[in-house]
Write a protein that holds these residues in place. Structure first.
Motif, PDB file in Angstrom:
ATOM      1  N   UNK A  93      33.901 -23.831 -52.598  1.00 53.97           N
ATOM      2  CA  UNK A  93      35.335 -23.874 -52.275  1.00 53.97           C
ATOM      3  C   UNK A  93      35.522 -23.358 -50.852  1.00 53.97           C
ATOM      4  N   UNK A  94      35.644 -24.292 -49.922  1.00 54.13           N
ATOM      5  CA  UNK A  94      35.568 -23.963 -48.490  1.00 54.13           C
ATOM      6  C   UNK A  94      36.615 -22.972 -48.024  1.00 54.13           C
ATOM      7  N   UNK A  95      37.823 -23.097 -48.516  1.00 53.57           N
ATOM      8  CA  UNK A  95      38.900 -22.203 -48.069  1.00 53.57           C
ATOM      9  C   UNK A  95      38.532 -20.754 -48.379  1.00 53.57           C
ATOM     10  N   UNK A  96      38.061 -20.495 -49.585  1.00 53.29           N
ATOM     11  CA  UNK A  96      37.677 -19.129 -49.962  1.00 53.29           C
ATOM     12  C   UNK A  96      36.469 -18.674 -49.168  1.00 53.29           C
ATOM     13  N   UNK A  97      35.498 -19.556 -48.992  1.00 53.93           N
ATOM     14  CA  UNK A  97      34.283 -19.194 -48.247  1.00 53.93           C
ATOM     15  C   UNK A  97      34.645 -18.769 -46.830  1.00 53.93           C
ATOM     16  N   UNK A  98      35.497 -19.527 -46.181  1.00 54.18           N
ATOM     17  CA  UNK A  98      35.889 -19.168 -44.809  1.00 54.18           C
ATOM     18  C   UNK A  98      36.690 -17.883 -44.793  1.00 54.18           C
ATOM     19  N   UNK A  99      37.551 -17.682 -45.788  1.00 51.87           N
ATOM     20  CA  UNK A  99      38.309 -16.422 -45.877  1.00 51.87           C
ATOM     21  C   UNK A  99      37.351 -15.241 -46.058  1.00 51.87           C
ATOM     22  N   UNK A 100      36.395 -15.380 -46.955  1.00 58.46           N
ATOM     23  CA  UNK A 100      35.467 -14.277 -47.254  1.00 58.46           C
ATOM     24  C   UNK A 100      34.604 -13.932 -46.038  1.00 58.46           C
ATOM     25  N   UNK A 101      34.231 -14.937 -45.260  1.00 54.70           N
ATOM     26  CA  UNK A 101      33.340 -14.693 -44.113  1.00 54.70           C
ATOM     27  C   UNK A 101      33.977 -13.787 -43.062  1.00 54.70           C
ATOM     28  N   UNK A 102      35.278 -13.702 -43.078  1.00 54.82           N
ATOM     29  CA  UNK A 102      35.978 -12.860 -42.090  1.00 54.82           C
ATOM     30  C   UNK A 102      36.116 -11.426 -42.579  1.00 54.82           C
ATOM     31  N   UNK A 103      35.659 -11.131 -43.787  1.00 59.82           N
ATOM     32  CA  UNK A 103      35.902  -9.828 -44.409  1.00 59.82           C
ATOM     33  C   UNK A 103      34.635  -8.985 -44.501  1.00 59.82           C
ATOM     34  N   UNK A 104      34.849  -7.708 -44.833  1.00 59.82           N
ATOM     35  CA  UNK A 104      33.747  -6.798 -45.123  1.00 59.82           C
ATOM     36  C   UNK A 104      33.376  -7.026 -46.593  1.00 59.82           C
ATOM     37  N   UNK A 105      32.232  -7.681 -46.820  1.00 57.73           N
ATOM     38  CA  UNK A 105      31.851  -8.109 -48.175  1.00 57.73           C
ATOM     39  C   UNK A 105      30.710  -7.248 -48.710  1.00 57.73           C
ATOM     40  N   UNK A 106      30.865  -6.760 -49.930  1.00 61.23           N
ATOM     41  CA  UNK A 106      29.780  -6.090 -50.645  1.00 61.23           C
ATOM     42  C   UNK A 106      29.378  -6.983 -51.814  1.00 61.23           C
ATOM     43  N   UNK A 107      28.075  -7.266 -51.906  1.00 56.32           N
ATOM     44  CA  UNK A 107      27.550  -8.062 -53.014  1.00 56.32           C
ATOM     45  C   UNK A 107      26.746  -7.157 -53.938  1.00 56.32           C
ATOM     46  N   UNK A 108      27.002  -7.255 -55.232  1.00 55.95           N
ATOM     47  CA  UNK A 108      26.265  -6.492 -56.238  1.00 55.95           C
ATOM     48  C   UNK A 108      25.402  -7.452 -57.049  1.00 55.95           C
ATOM     49  N   UNK A 109      24.089  -7.257 -56.998  1.00 51.96           N
ATOM     50  CA  UNK A 109      23.178  -8.039 -57.834  1.00 51.96           C
ATOM     51  C   UNK A 109      22.512  -7.110 -58.838  1.00 51.96           C
TER      52      UNK A 109
END
Ligand code: SF4
Length: 124
Positions: free
Chosen positions: A56-72
């Motif tokens: 979902x490109x809109x969300x992907x582009x929005x997320x790329x501008x943010x401070x993202x933490x990924x939990x695996x």
């Protein structure tokens, strides 16, 4: 059905977001609980990892501008792989097995969730 250009994660985006692998096993469940706890405590906004996997490109582009933490949960690194495949290059990362928890042998208790949470909360 809506045009995909108009689609995005309806959870919204804030400056600090968290994405969890939310896997079916014990450690996946813990990532999900920790992400929700970060959200509930106002530390990070929880967003849907699945929207990235779904492209979902809109969300992907929005997320790329943010401070993202990924939990695996484990070294299969599903969340990390999804972000890497989508072209994310700068994000924070926490793998639950790196904290000493074993996949398939960890009880999902409030105590364990708090231990992981206490580490995740400090990541900026
Ligand atoms: S990273 Fe591990 S725990 Fe998480 S979804 Fe993938 S296989 Fe499951």
């Amino acid at each position: 059905m809506e045009n995909q250009e108009n689609e995005s994660c309806l959870c919204g985006v804030s400056e600090y977001i968290v994405l969890a692998c939310s896997g079916a096993c014990d450690l996946g469940q813990i990532t999900d609980s920790v992400a929700r706890k970060l959200r509930d405590n106002g530390v990070r906004k929880m967003n849907c990892l699945a929207v990235i996997g779904a492209g979902i490109e809109k969300s992907i582009e929005d997320f790329k501008k943010k401070n993202v933490l990924v939990l695996d949960g484990c070294p299969i690194d599903c969340g990390k792989r999804i972000l890497d495949n989508a072209g994310f290059s700068d994000y924070k990362y926490l793998r639950i097995t790196d904290l000493g928890f074993k996949k398939g042998q960890t009880l999902v208790t409030e105590e364990v969730i708090k231990k992981v949470y206490d580490t995740a909360e400090l990541i900026y």
